[in-house]
Motif scaffolding. Structure first.
Motif, PDB file in Angstrom:
ATOM      1  N   ASN A  82      46.244  32.849  14.561  1.00 49.57           N
ATOM      2  CA  ASN A  82      44.792  33.041  14.465  1.00 49.57           C
ATOM      3  C   ASN A  82      44.114  32.753  15.799  1.00 49.57           C
ATOM      4  O   ASN A  82      43.111  33.392  16.147  1.00 49.57           O
ATOM      5  CB  ASN A  82      44.211  32.133  13.388  1.00 49.57           C
ATOM      6  N   TRP A  83      44.630  31.781  16.538  1.00 52.44           N
ATOM      7  CA  TRP A  83      44.040  31.425  17.825  1.00 52.44           C
ATOM      8  C   TRP A  83      44.348  32.458  18.907  1.00 52.44           C
ATOM      9  O   TRP A  83      43.518  32.722  19.771  1.00 52.44           O
ATOM     10  CB  TRP A  83      44.562  30.067  18.299  1.00 52.44           C
ATOM     11  N   THR A  84      45.565  33.023  18.867  1.00 51.14           N
ATOM     12  CA  THR A  84      46.032  33.872  19.964  1.00 51.14           C
ATOM     13  C   THR A  84      45.992  35.355  19.663  1.00 51.14           C
ATOM     14  O   THR A  84      46.044  36.176  20.589  1.00 51.14           O
ATOM     15  CB  THR A  84      47.479  33.499  20.329  1.00 51.14           C
ATOM     16  N   GLY A  85      45.965  35.733  18.387  1.00 48.97           N
ATOM     17  CA  GLY A  85      46.042  37.142  18.027  1.00 48.97           C
ATOM     18  C   GLY A  85      47.453  37.695  18.066  1.00 48.97           C
ATOM     19  O   GLY A  85      47.664  38.895  17.870  1.00 48.97           O
ATOM     20  N   ARG A  86      48.436  36.811  18.301  1.00 43.49           N
ATOM     21  CA  ARG A  86      49.834  37.234  18.326  1.00 43.49           C
ATOM     22  C   ARG A  86      50.434  37.184  16.923  1.00 43.49           C
ATOM     23  O   ARG A  86      49.923  36.506  16.033  1.00 43.49           O
ATOM     24  CB  ARG A  86      50.640  36.324  19.266  1.00 43.49           C
ATOM     25  N   ALA A  87      51.535  37.909  16.739  1.00 39.64           N
ATOM     26  CA  ALA A  87      52.248  37.878  15.459  1.00 39.64           C
ATOM     27  C   ALA A  87      52.832  36.490  15.239  1.00 39.64           C
ATOM     28  O   ALA A  87      53.249  35.821  16.193  1.00 39.64           O
ATOM     29  CB  ALA A  87      53.349  38.928  15.444  1.00 39.64           C
ATOM     30  N   ASN A 143      45.530  31.257  25.278  1.00 38.18           N
ATOM     31  CA  ASN A 143      44.587  30.506  24.454  1.00 38.18           C
ATOM     32  C   ASN A 143      44.407  29.110  25.057  1.00 38.18           C
ATOM     33  O   ASN A 143      44.834  28.104  24.520  1.00 38.18           O
ATOM     34  CB  ASN A 143      45.110  30.431  23.007  1.00 38.18           C
ATOM     35  N   TRP A 144      43.744  29.052  26.206  1.00 37.17           N
ATOM     36  CA  TRP A 144      43.693  27.821  26.998  1.00 37.17           C
ATOM     37  C   TRP A 144      42.949  26.711  26.274  1.00 37.17           C
ATOM     38  O   TRP A 144      43.217  25.527  26.530  1.00 37.17           O
ATOM     39  CB  TRP A 144      43.043  28.102  28.352  1.00 37.17           C
TER      40      TRP A 144
END
Length: 402
Positions: A82-87, A143-144
């Motif tokens: 959810n934070w990064t948009g990655r799978a 996602n710093w």
């Protein structure tokens, strides 16, 4: 969804390996109940385990590095996408992480049968590998804002190492490992709780057209966190230096003010929210009791420790596990009677365990607390286990912020 739930189940027979909360929350719930039952059996019947740790140290180790670390893994592996948009991490990599956690539990349990170095290496592998996985996902996703999240995992790995070094006879301050681990967990709860509790409450109150909402994070909130964290870290490293007791009391007071601004009473009709506010209140109670225990002899440290563990950790983990399990499987974010009972049992378990500082009734209260804890987490496994292993259902009135 186009297909029915039955067709979906046939198409996705390994739903448990699709995202991190599924296997890790299930293992956490089961192990929390089983490990505590084992410890009580050791006390009541004089049983011994083939572990190099004595029964009390094994109990502490498995609650912190077994149960709690599994909950943290499930939460982070679910939140990071959810934070990064990655799978999300899924399939064989997720199964390998779960197997690594399980290997740590087995080697710690039977460590007398294998070289201590091997047992330690296997057990330590999970927190450090998880730390690497979390750091990689956050860095690759740029996602710093959440780059700090691997730090508590690294601290937990170091804390686990310190417990093994102390066991092996190295010159390690007594109890430094578990104190450092508890501190890292409370720091994580205070940071994450400070995000999700007011956010979920705000969203729920908006839907109810409430006139007052929790305010945004401000300078006093930051001061409350810094003070609490400094007091906890000071206690972990220098437990005999009394000024840290005053710092803990100040941190507790500031966080109590912080919690009051989150409008918990206005959302008391929804147990999924009330349990999170209650869990954060236990952080405050635990910090205050810990501060008093460093300043006087009127409150034993054990009462403070169990306010932070049975109270804050037990309540917050169940609050998060139930909410995530419902929301991320397409179910409505509202509690049923069984879920409310799960919350009630763990809160009563914490109250009984903290109250056990009265020597006249401590043995009975410890047993009552253990029974309530086992009942709470056992009920979680029974109620939410089928949800965690089944495919996502057709969303019905899903309200993510409720």
């Amino acid at each position: 969804m186009a297909m029915s739930e039955v067709e979906n189940a046939r198409a996705r027979p390994f739903a448990i390996w699709t995202i991190g909360f599924r296997p890790f929350f299930l293992m956490a719930g089961v192990w929390s109940a089983v490990a505590l039952a084992g410890w009580i059996a050791m006390i009541a019947m004089g049983l011994t385990l083939p572990s190099r740790f004595d029964p009390l140290t094994w109990h502490i180790h498995e609650m912190l590095f077994g149960f709690v670390l599994a909950v943290i893994a499930g939460f982070l592996l679910t939140a990071i996408p959810n934070w990064t948009g990655r799978a999300p991490i899924s399939g064989l990599p997720l199964a390998a992480l779960a197997l690594l956690w399980l290997a740590g539990r087995v080697t710690c349990l039977v460590s007398t049968s294998i070289p201590l170095g091997l047992a330690a290496a296997v057990d330590l592998a999970f927190p450090f590998v998880l730390c690497g996985v979390v750091a990689r996902e956050i860095i690759v996703g740029r996602n710093w804002r959440n780059m700090v999240m691997p730090v508590p995992l690294a601290v937990l790995g170091v804390a686990d190492l310190l417990m093994y070094l102390e066991l092996a006879g190295f010159s390690v301050p007594a109890g430094l490992g578990w104190r450092l681990a508890l501190t890292a967990i409370i720091v994580l709860i205070s940071v994450v709780g400070g995000r999700i509790v007011p956010s979920f409450t705000r969203n729920w109150l908006v839907k109810k057209n409430a006139p007052r909402l929790p305010p945004e994070h401000g300078h006093i909130d930051s001061l409350a966190l810094v003070t609490l964290h400094a007091g906890m870290i000071g206690w972990a490293i220098f437990p005999e230096i009394w000024p840290f007791g005053w710092l803990l009391l100040l941190g507790a007071a500031l966080n109590l003010w912080r919690l009051g601004r989150w409008r918990g009473m206005a959302a008391r009709a929804e147990p999924l929210l009330t349990v999170l506010h209650t869990g954060y209140l236990w952080v405050i109670v635990g910090a205050a009791l810990l501060g008093v225990s460093m300043l006087t002899d009127h409150v034993p440290q054990a009462a403070a420790i169990h306010a932070l563990t049975a109270g804050a950790i037990g309540t917050m983990t169940l609050g998060v596990m139930t909410r995530v399990s419902l929301g991320h499987t397409g179910r409505a974010l509202t509690s049923d009677r069984i879920t409310a009972l799960i919350y009630l049992l763990v809160i009563l378990a914490a109250i009984a365990r903290v109250a056990a500082w009265d020597s006249g009734s401590s043995a009975m209260l410890i047993e009552v607390s253990a029974a309530l804890w086992i009942g709470s987490f056992g009920l979680f496994a029974l109620r939410y286990g089928p949800i965690l292993v089944a495919p996502r259902v057709q969303p019905v009135d899903v309200q993510p912020g409720k």
